[in-house]
Design a protein around this motif. Sequence first.
Motif, PDB file in Angstrom:
ATOM      1  N   ALA A  52       0.883  -1.242  -0.004  1.00  0.00           N
ATOM      2  CA  ALA A  52      -0.101  -0.209  -0.163  1.00  0.00           C
ATOM      3  C   ALA A  52       0.678   1.319   0.072  1.00  0.00           C
ATOM      4  CB  ALA A  52      -0.912   0.135   1.135  1.00  0.00           C
ATOM      5  N   GLU A  53       2.222   1.341   0.837  1.00  0.00           N
ATOM      6  CA  GLU A  53       2.937   2.337   0.698  1.00  0.00           C
ATOM      7  C   GLU A  53       3.606   2.658  -0.721  1.00  0.00           C
ATOM      8  OE1 GLU A  53       5.782   1.960   3.881  1.00  0.00           O
ATOM      9  OE2 GLU A  53       7.271   3.040   2.580  1.00  0.00           O
ATOM     10  N   THR A  54       3.826   1.420  -1.406  1.00  0.00           N
ATOM     11  CA  THR A  54       4.408   1.867  -2.616  1.00  0.00           C
ATOM     12  C   THR A  54       3.336   2.233  -3.545  1.00  0.00           C
ATOM     13  OG1 THR A  54       5.883   0.091  -2.333  1.00  0.00           O
ATOM     14  CG2 THR A  54       5.581   0.741  -4.738  1.00  0.00           C
ATOM     15  N   ARG A  55       2.090   1.936  -3.493  1.00  0.00           N
ATOM     16  CA  ARG A  55       0.986   2.465  -4.422  1.00  0.00           C
ATOM     17  C   ARG A  55       0.914   3.800  -3.768  1.00  0.00           C
ATOM     18  NH1 ARG A  55      -3.697   3.805  -2.583  1.00  0.00           N
ATOM     19  NH2 ARG A  55      -3.797   2.200  -0.771  1.00  0.00           N
ATOM     20  N   ARG A  56       1.040   4.158  -2.848  1.00  0.00           N
ATOM     21  CA  ARG A  56       0.759   5.735  -2.208  1.00  0.00           C
ATOM     22  C   ARG A  56       2.039   6.381  -2.840  1.00  0.00           C
ATOM     23  NH1 ARG A  56      -1.596   3.438   2.543  1.00  0.00           N
ATOM     24  NH2 ARG A  56       0.746   3.346   3.610  1.00  0.00           N
ATOM     25  N   MET A  57       3.049   5.999  -2.849  1.00  0.00           N
ATOM     26  CA  MET A  57       4.189   6.674  -3.424  1.00  0.00           C
ATOM     27  C   MET A  57       3.936   7.000  -4.939  1.00  0.00           C
ATOM     28  SD  MET A  57       7.231   4.619  -1.665  1.00  0.00           S
ATOM     29  CE  MET A  57       8.635   5.074  -2.390  1.00  0.00           C
ATOM     30  N   ILE A  58       3.428   5.875  -5.525  1.00  0.00           N
ATOM     31  CA  ILE A  58       3.027   6.289  -7.081  1.00  0.00           C
ATOM     32  C   ILE A  58       2.028   7.265  -7.249  1.00  0.00           C
ATOM     33  CG2 ILE A  58       2.168   5.125  -9.280  1.00  0.00           C
ATOM     34  CD1 ILE A  58       3.729   2.444  -7.963  1.00  0.00           C
ATOM     35  N   GLU A  59       0.931   6.997  -6.557  1.00  0.00           N
ATOM     36  CA  GLU A  59      -0.381   8.070  -6.534  1.00  0.00           C
ATOM     37  C   GLU A  59       0.343   9.438  -6.311  1.00  0.00           C
ATOM     38  OE1 GLU A  59      -3.734   4.720  -5.805  1.00  0.00           O
ATOM     39  OE2 GLU A  59      -3.162   6.131  -4.034  1.00  0.00           O
ATOM     40  N   SER A  60       1.064   9.572  -5.239  1.00  0.00           N
ATOM     41  CA  SER A  60       1.480  11.027  -4.749  1.00  0.00           C
ATOM     42  C   SER A  60       2.260  11.640  -5.947  1.00  0.00           C
ATOM     43  CB  SER A  60       1.679  11.203  -3.432  1.00  0.00           C
ATOM     44  OG  SER A  60       3.198  10.365  -3.266  1.00  0.00           O
ATOM     45  N   ALA A  61       2.910  10.675  -6.754  1.00  0.00           N
ATOM     46  CA  ALA A  61       3.716  11.336  -7.870  1.00  0.00           C
ATOM     47  C   ALA A  61       2.674  11.750  -8.901  1.00  0.00           C
ATOM     48  CB  ALA A  61       4.799  10.615  -8.035  1.00  0.00           C
ATOM     49  N   GLY A  62       1.652  11.282  -8.842  1.00  0.00           N
ATOM     50  CA  GLY A  62       0.517  11.363  -9.892  1.00  0.00           C
ATOM     51  C   GLY A  62       0.374  10.409 -10.604  1.00  0.00           C
ATOM     52  N   GLY A  63       0.562   9.004 -10.375  1.00  0.00           N
ATOM     53  CA  GLY A  63       0.701   8.034 -11.261  1.00  0.00           C
ATOM     54  C   GLY A  63      -0.470   6.985 -10.563  1.00  0.00           C
ATOM     55  N   ARG A  64      -0.883   6.087 -11.319  1.00  0.00           N
ATOM     56  CA  ARG A  64      -1.975   5.109 -11.133  1.00  0.00           C
ATOM     57  C   ARG A  64      -1.603   3.812 -10.785  1.00  0.00           C
ATOM     58  NH1 ARG A  64      -6.577   3.428 -14.931  1.00  0.00           N
ATOM     59  NH2 ARG A  64      -4.852   3.374 -16.392  1.00  0.00           N
ATOM     60  N   ALA A  65      -2.065   3.082  -9.522  1.00  0.00           N
ATOM     61  CA  ALA A  65      -1.470   1.735  -9.114  1.00  0.00           C
ATOM     62  C   ALA A  65      -2.497   1.181  -8.378  1.00  0.00           C
ATOM     63  CB  ALA A  65      -0.493   2.094  -8.141  1.00  0.00           C
ATOM     64  N   VAL A  66      -2.622  -0.157  -8.403  1.00  0.00           N
ATOM     65  CA  VAL A  66      -3.459  -0.904  -7.284  1.00  0.00           C
ATOM     66  C   VAL A  66      -2.147  -1.742  -6.426  1.00  0.00           C
ATOM     67  CG1 VAL A  66      -5.515  -1.229  -8.489  1.00  0.00           C
ATOM     68  CG2 VAL A  66      -3.675  -3.000  -8.818  1.00  0.00           C
ATOM     69  N   ASP A  67      -2.650  -2.265  -5.214  1.00  0.00           N
ATOM     70  CA  ASP A  67      -1.694  -3.038  -4.375  1.00  0.00           C
ATOM     71  C   ASP A  67      -2.381  -4.474  -4.156  1.00  0.00           C
ATOM     72  OD1 ASP A  67      -2.513  -2.496  -1.237  1.00  0.00           O
ATOM     73  OD2 ASP A  67      -3.160  -1.098  -3.001  1.00  0.00           O
ATOM     74  N   LEU A  68      -1.658  -5.415  -4.390  1.00  0.00           N
ATOM     75  CA  LEU A  68      -2.042  -6.754  -4.269  1.00  0.00           C
ATOM     76  C   LEU A  68      -1.227  -7.589  -3.493  1.00  0.00           C
ATOM     77  CD1 LEU A  68      -3.604  -7.478  -7.962  1.00  0.00           C
ATOM     78  CD2 LEU A  68      -5.111  -6.900  -5.563  1.00  0.00           C
ATOM     79  N   VAL A  69      -1.395  -8.622  -2.703  1.00  0.00           N
ATOM     80  CA  VAL A  69      -0.800  -9.281  -1.952  1.00  0.00           C
ATOM     81  C   VAL A  69      -0.736 -10.932  -2.511  1.00  0.00           C
ATOM     82  CG1 VAL A  69      -0.493 -10.171   0.465  1.00  0.00           C
ATOM     83  CG2 VAL A  69      -1.032  -7.785   0.103  1.00  0.00           C
ATOM     84  N   ALA A  70       0.414 -11.452  -2.525  1.00  0.00           N
ATOM     85  CA  ALA A  70       0.346 -12.990  -2.871  1.00  0.00           C
ATOM     86  C   ALA A  70       1.741 -13.370  -2.510  1.00  0.00           C
ATOM     87  CB  ALA A  70       0.268 -13.326  -4.364  1.00  0.00           C
ATOM     88  N   ASP A  71       1.891 -14.767  -1.752  1.00  0.00           N
ATOM     89  CA  ASP A  71       3.120 -15.414  -1.463  1.00  0.00           C
ATOM     90  C   ASP A  71       3.194 -16.369  -2.648  1.00  0.00           C
ATOM     91  OD1 ASP A  71       5.000 -17.085  -0.853  1.00  0.00           O
ATOM     92  OD2 ASP A  71       4.128 -17.118   1.589  1.00  0.00           O
ATOM     93  N   PHE A  72       4.359 -15.877  -3.204  1.00  0.00           N
ATOM     94  CA  PHE A  72       4.709 -16.859  -4.654  1.00  0.00           C
ATOM     95  C   PHE A  72       5.188 -18.307  -4.254  1.00  0.00           C
ATOM     96  CE2 PHE A  72       5.241 -13.446  -7.765  1.00  0.00           C
ATOM     97  CZ  PHE A  72       3.952 -12.970  -7.665  1.00  0.00           C
ATOM     98  N   THR A  73       5.344 -18.569  -2.859  1.00  0.00           N
ATOM     99  CA  THR A  73       5.649 -20.229  -2.679  1.00  0.00           C
ATOM    100  C   THR A  73       4.403 -20.954  -2.666  1.00  0.00           C
ATOM    101  OG1 THR A  73       5.624 -19.817  -0.268  1.00  0.00           O
ATOM    102  CG2 THR A  73       7.870 -19.341  -1.205  1.00  0.00           C
TER     103      THR A  73
END
Length: 260
Positions: A52-73
Amino acid sequence: MGGTTEPDTAAARGSWALVTGSTSGIGQATALRLAEDGYAIVVCGRDGDRAAETRRMIESAGGRAVDLVADFTDMAAVHRLVGEVRQALSGEPLDVLVNNAGGGGFAPTEETTEEMFDRAFNLNVKAPYLLTGAFAPAMADRGRGAIVNVGSLSTRMAASGTSAFQAAKAALSMLTKSWTAEYGPRGVRVNSVDPGFILTRVNEHMRDMFGNYLASLPAGRGGTPEEVAEAIRFLVSPRASYIQGAVLSVDGGKNSVVVM
Ligand SMILES: NC(=O)c1ccc[n+]([C@@H]2O[C@H](COP(=O)([O-])OP(=O)(O)OC[C@H]3O[C@@H](n4cnc5c(N)ncnc54)[C@H](OP(=O)(O)O)[C@@H]3O)[C@@H](O)[C@H]2O)c1
């Protein structure tokens, strides 16, 4: 003369990029750069707060993002992620896949349990395999797309105590070629970036131990996540339009010289 033509940019096309392991390190730096280049970003990792923090960093720079969670193991989680990405994009095109999430398998061979081996291969090989199988066909149908696999210096050079990791990254490196054969003729460029020693969370605990080694590299230091992200950004971009099936080492020269 006709009217104005909209430029063929990622933003104009409404293109999305899925960057796995973008909750920190190389993946996060890549997500921020691809967002600057106009891609909407699917951020994912295991840690929901950092996603969510990375998504907010992108959004606050004017970009679009969604954040999802998954364990790839866990392959059920990877299949679930594919469905969640499709739902989040609701028909908008995923034009870029960066298979960056990786790690694990750091133990001598005789101490590597079957479970550790399977986790290393699930994370570094099987998850990228399933994601590419899920998203590359639609890229090929559209006749455009770029996939970057984040490998490792260790796909070509061995070190003691990381055999499962090295074998998994070597398999991923071969998949760069396999997917170039499969999807390259239909407009999807697939390449690898092989980092050397990059200063991220994974090796924070080893920095003092590796001080002399890093000083002995041609670059004289470890790399930064941003330096790897720039290589990925380049390979994804139209500037790399004739580069397919390539491996770009970002290792401060380690791959090219014998460090004495
Ligand atoms: N740093 C180096 O020196 C170096 C050298 C060679 C290759 N690499 C490769 O570069 C890539 C990025 O590493 P990094 O250095 O940026 O490390 P990092 O800062 O620890 O980031 C790793 C990312 O992968 C995600 N990840 C790890 N295990 C996962 C799992 N089981 N399921 C889903 N996501 C998972 C992490 O998500 P969470 O944190 O949210 O769990 C995080 O976003 C990896 O493939 C690594 O093998 C790094």
